[in-house]
Design an enzyme around this catalytic site. Structure first.
Site, mmCIF file in Angstrom:
data_model
loop_
_atom_site.group_PDB
_atom_site.id
_atom_site.type_symbol
_atom_site.label_atom_id
_atom_site.label_comp_id
_atom_site.label_asym_id
_atom_site.label_seq_id
_atom_site.Cartn_x
_atom_site.Cartn_y
_atom_site.Cartn_z
ATOM 1 N N GLU A 40 3.578 -9.923 15.755
ATOM 2 C CA GLU A 40 2.938 -10.400 16.984
ATOM 3 C C GLU A 40 3.422 -11.817 17.295
ATOM 4 O O GLU A 40 3.777 -12.128 18.430
ATOM 5 C CB GLU A 40 1.422 -10.357 16.807
ATOM 6 C CG GLU A 40 0.646 -10.404 18.103
ATOM 7 C CD GLU A 40 -0.848 -10.260 17.860
ATOM 8 O OE1 GLU A 40 -1.596 -10.426 18.817
ATOM 9 O OE2 GLU A 40 -1.256 -9.998 16.691
ATOM 10 N N ARG B 63 0.823 -1.211 0.000
ATOM 11 C CA ARG B 63 0.000 0.000 0.000
ATOM 12 C C ARG B 63 0.858 1.263 0.000
ATOM 13 O O ARG B 63 0.430 2.305 -0.489
ATOM 14 C CB ARG B 63 -0.985 0.002 1.163
ATOM 15 C CG ARG B 63 -2.140 -1.010 0.994
ATOM 16 C CD ARG B 63 -3.337 -0.637 1.864
ATOM 17 N NE ARG B 63 -2.910 -0.358 3.213
ATOM 18 C CZ ARG B 63 -2.885 -1.250 4.216
ATOM 19 N NH1 ARG B 63 -3.305 -2.480 4.009
ATOM 20 N NH2 ARG B 63 -2.463 -0.912 5.401
#
Lengths: 175, 175
Positions: A97, A60
């Protein structure tokens, strides 16, 4: 009245997983006036900085980053996920994570001393951008700025980019 | 003398696998004059066509496609790989050498009757672009053009895009 970019961002609850509110930039990008205004504002702080390359993070970050490069008459350099760039690359890991991921930049993308603006669409925890910073530094690029369309303030990614101070056009204080 | 774009493309043998010559656009993108010239030439045939949206294919198609959207003052719409877009999507499969892959576009990205320019960086066999064409048609978009920076003529992707006739800035007749 000043053009407001925030209303062009769509918030989608529970994407990509329950409890996350996804800030969707596609609704801004599809509006030509909002997109042009975003590019103008991203470029504004750097017009007199002599930026030579805009280094943009896949995928993006490629979108407004490419328009920003043209606007500043700078070259465009992609930072990509592992295995996508065909030439010799520098690699940097960053933590997720669970586990780690890798980004790469061509070793010959930058010349030593070139003035660089880094760009991505969204600052969350700052992991990817801190890896991109290391890639630019390893190539001898001089970081003149870091810009984001959106910053998620509550994820506290900003300190991870020190000593650099990013500029973000839109802030979300809370999820 | 006319500005030549071809010398800015780097050819890398045996990437991503033995026998393939990879046409690397990063060496063009990092040169501001070459990038600006590429955007100008990609835009030129469409300046009087009233293009409202430039639909671009992830992820290298995002780069020149975004600059093209700004240049034409059109909106930018991404076609992405499965699971990346947060809103409701249309999906289209396309065949690869082994198996199939999927691309998606937001269902509300286009309004019926909007004039669309499709863009990707490279036309090879045409599989991804033909899937993107179906996505635009399903949303009622009117395809005014399809543009590529590079076309690999020997892979014969062009007939697969019929009845549309793409415009490519750089052609390679043979591997």
């Amino acid at each position: 009245m000043e053009f407001q970019l925030e209303p062009y961002i769509r918030s989608i609850p529970d994407f990509p997983k329950p409890g996350i509110v996804f800030r969707d930039v596609t609704t801004l990008l599809k509006d030509p006036s909002a997109m042009t205004e975003a590019v103008r504002r991203l470029a504004a702080p750097y017009r007199e900085k002599g930026i030579e390359k805009v280094v943009c993070i896949e995928s993006r970050g490629f979108i407004l980053g490419a328009a920003l490069a043209v606007e500043l008459h700078a070259g465009f350099i992609p930072v990509r996920k592992a295995g996508k760039l065909p030439g010799a690359v520098h690699r940097e890991e960053y933590s997720l994570e669970y586990g780690t991921d890798v980004v790469e930049m061509h070793q010959d993308a930058l010349r030593r001393g070139e003035k660089v603006l880094l760009h991505d669409d969204l600052l969350a925890t700052g992991g990817t951008m801190s890896a991109a910073i290391r890639l630019v530094e390893r190539s001898g690029g001089v970081i003149e700025g870091i810009s984001f369309l959106i910053e998620l303030d509550f994820l506290n990614g900003r300190p991870r980019l020190a000593p650099y101070t990013p500029i973000s056009l839109i802030h979300y204080a809370a999820e």
